[in-house]
Design a protein around this motif. Sequence first.
Motif, PDB file in Angstrom:
ATOM      1  N   GLN A 157       0.522  -1.580  -5.135  1.00  0.00           N
ATOM      2  CA  GLN A 157      -0.353  -0.902  -6.082  1.00  0.00           C
ATOM      3  C   GLN A 157      -0.929  -1.883  -7.098  1.00  0.00           C
ATOM      4  O   GLN A 157      -0.272  -2.850  -7.494  1.00  0.00           O
ATOM      5  CB  GLN A 157       0.411   0.211  -6.801  1.00  0.00           C
ATOM      6  CG  GLN A 157       0.851   1.354  -5.896  1.00  0.00           C
ATOM      7  CD  GLN A 157       1.535   2.464  -6.667  1.00  0.00           C
ATOM      8  OE1 GLN A 157       1.948   2.276  -7.801  1.00  0.00           O
ATOM      9  NE2 GLN A 157       1.632   3.633  -6.051  1.00  0.00           N
ATOM     10  N   ASN A 158      -2.159  -1.598  -7.517  1.00  0.00           N
ATOM     11  CA  ASN A 158      -2.829  -2.358  -8.591  1.00  0.00           C
ATOM     12  C   ASN A 158      -2.959  -3.838  -8.269  1.00  0.00           C
ATOM     13  O   ASN A 158      -2.935  -4.686  -9.167  1.00  0.00           O
ATOM     14  CB  ASN A 158      -2.075  -2.186  -9.918  1.00  0.00           C
ATOM     15  CG  ASN A 158      -1.931  -0.735 -10.318  1.00  0.00           C
ATOM     16  OD1 ASN A 158      -2.866   0.048 -10.177  1.00  0.00           O
ATOM     17  ND2 ASN A 158      -0.751  -0.370 -10.797  1.00  0.00           N
ATOM     18  N   PHE A 181      -2.618  -9.827  -9.371  1.00  0.00           N
ATOM     19  CA  PHE A 181      -2.435  -8.703 -10.289  1.00  0.00           C
ATOM     20  C   PHE A 181      -3.180  -9.043 -11.576  1.00  0.00           C
ATOM     21  O   PHE A 181      -2.766  -9.925 -12.337  1.00  0.00           O
ATOM     22  CB  PHE A 181      -0.959  -8.464 -10.580  1.00  0.00           C
ATOM     23  CG  PHE A 181      -0.176  -7.973  -9.396  1.00  0.00           C
ATOM     24  CD1 PHE A 181      -0.099  -6.613  -9.104  1.00  0.00           C
ATOM     25  CD2 PHE A 181       0.479  -8.866  -8.568  1.00  0.00           C
ATOM     26  CE1 PHE A 181       0.617  -6.159  -8.011  1.00  0.00           C
ATOM     27  CE2 PHE A 181       1.205  -8.423  -7.471  1.00  0.00           C
ATOM     28  CZ  PHE A 181       1.269  -7.063  -7.188  1.00  0.00           C
ATOM     29  N   ASP A 209      -5.184  -6.915  -6.185  1.00  0.00           N
ATOM     30  CA  ASP A 209      -6.422  -7.316  -5.521  1.00  0.00           C
ATOM     31  C   ASP A 209      -6.063  -8.213  -4.350  1.00  0.00           C
ATOM     32  O   ASP A 209      -5.369  -9.235  -4.518  1.00  0.00           O
ATOM     33  CB  ASP A 209      -7.334  -8.062  -6.491  1.00  0.00           C
ATOM     34  CG  ASP A 209      -7.819  -7.173  -7.630  1.00  0.00           C
ATOM     35  OD1 ASP A 209      -8.105  -5.988  -7.352  1.00  0.00           O
ATOM     36  OD2 ASP A 209      -7.907  -7.660  -8.773  1.00  0.00           O
TER      37      ASP A 209
END
Length: 547
Positions: A63-64, A22, A66
């Motif tokens: 979510q959000n 994150f 990598d």
Amino acid sequence: MTAGHDTKNQSLLDVKGLRVTFGDKPVVHGIDLQIAAGEKLALVGESGSGKTVTALSLLRLVQNADLAGVATLSGSPQGATGSRDLLSIPERELRGIRGKEIAMIFQEPMTALNALYTVGDQIAEVLELHEGMSARAAQEAAVQLLADTGIPEPARRARAFPHQLSGGQRQRAMIAMALACKPRLLLADEPTTALDVTVRAQILELLADLQRKHGMAVLLITHDLNLVRRFADRVAVMERGHIVEHGPVGTVFEAPQHAYTRKLIDSHPARDVAEAATDGAAAPVLEARALRVSYPVSRPGFAGWFRKGEFVAVQGADFRIAPGETLGVVGESGSGKSTLALAALGLLKHRGELQVTGKGWAVDRASDLALRRTMQVVFQDPFSSLSPRMTVEQIVGEGLRVHAPELDAAARRTRALAALADVGLSEAQFPALLDRYPHEFSGGQRQRLAIARALIVDPRLLVLDEPTSALDVTIQKQVLGLLQRLQRERGLSYLLITHDVEVIRAMAHQVIVMKDGAILESGPALRVLDAPEHPYTQKLVAAALLE
């Protein structure tokens, strides 16, 4: 990591070098996992270890974040050869895998289920989307799926909304939805954490039966080691985004190699309580005789126009709590435990006799104010019981504004710091501690804040409503140790509401067992738990055993 049985040697999911980041903060550090077809693998660790993030990342539901690495899903539902990397295939293709080949049971079904749709409609939607069923056929299949999970009156329950079902029924509905398309892999994220011990055992047996019936693999995410011991073939232990140990369940539990694994296994609640006086000479802090609590309910048909019916939540309860004593109240959801606690706190009208330090509730603010200082409460979920808009100083010092209005701001601040120090929180650990907000603390630290808020007015009795059920095993042990220490040092009495038999064993001097509003058995805690007489108590104790 290899499968533990020859019949489970075909790899279904092979994860290599999975990293989840994150921003610039990595939370999963290049882990490897392999799940064989038909295998049950448990991923174990405390909150924040990365278990749930790992599972959600396999379906790219974080979510959000990598993602890096490879997660290879082998074959297809029809048995065709070939493989797909879940982390790199197009989103459209992944949508066809979610729910059909890989399904997920989320931790809290009340938030995972849509409150605006019936349970049957939500299950049917999965079948219409992935199986191409007509609306009518999907509804009929949804009813059958609910029946397969053991929900009584499945046709009626299919027309119910999530809030109309019990916690165990909601979890069964989630399982029915997850299994609708007969997935090859089931991701089960803490599927039994919020359930009663008997319901937990039922859900565990249900998952095992369905797993055998459908031959699917299961990745179980949990911090409940008892659950792992009873359910899984293999276990992987996760700490701070790393897998620190893995292997067959028997091997890991009997001879753990990593210090963190040993810490988890040794985190059972330990009994460390001073024996309270049992001669009856001391006046009780709380005493009830023939306590009865009822609620008005609508009556069906024409008769309901003229008179309400009655639901009796607590009937004829007798109990007493001596100074320095813990009374444990154990039972399933709906047994009347929480209603009894609310009545004891003077928050519900009741019949019969109920006295706090020899005085009854007058249901009058002025008369009851002194009693409320004597009796404080610590709730189950500190995140929802602590206002997110108030600072620590405001939360902990709130009781002083009501019960000690003569104190000025400086005196309240001093008392707040002392109460926080009593529960193991200091400004040395947390700079600007009093100016922080609840979201800046972990679950165990928030529960310590809730305990400090209760202690600051110097009560004689604390009502503890499931004080550790939402906490990891290691944090649970720390909070129970804190409560034990405070009881010894302050002579506190506890009314402990829980469904966890092990917490009762660690904390309680006396215990009452409730079902359907009635007390079925009572007595010294260790006698009742070691030699239960009533069949229902025997069922509760048996469900809490490891084997």
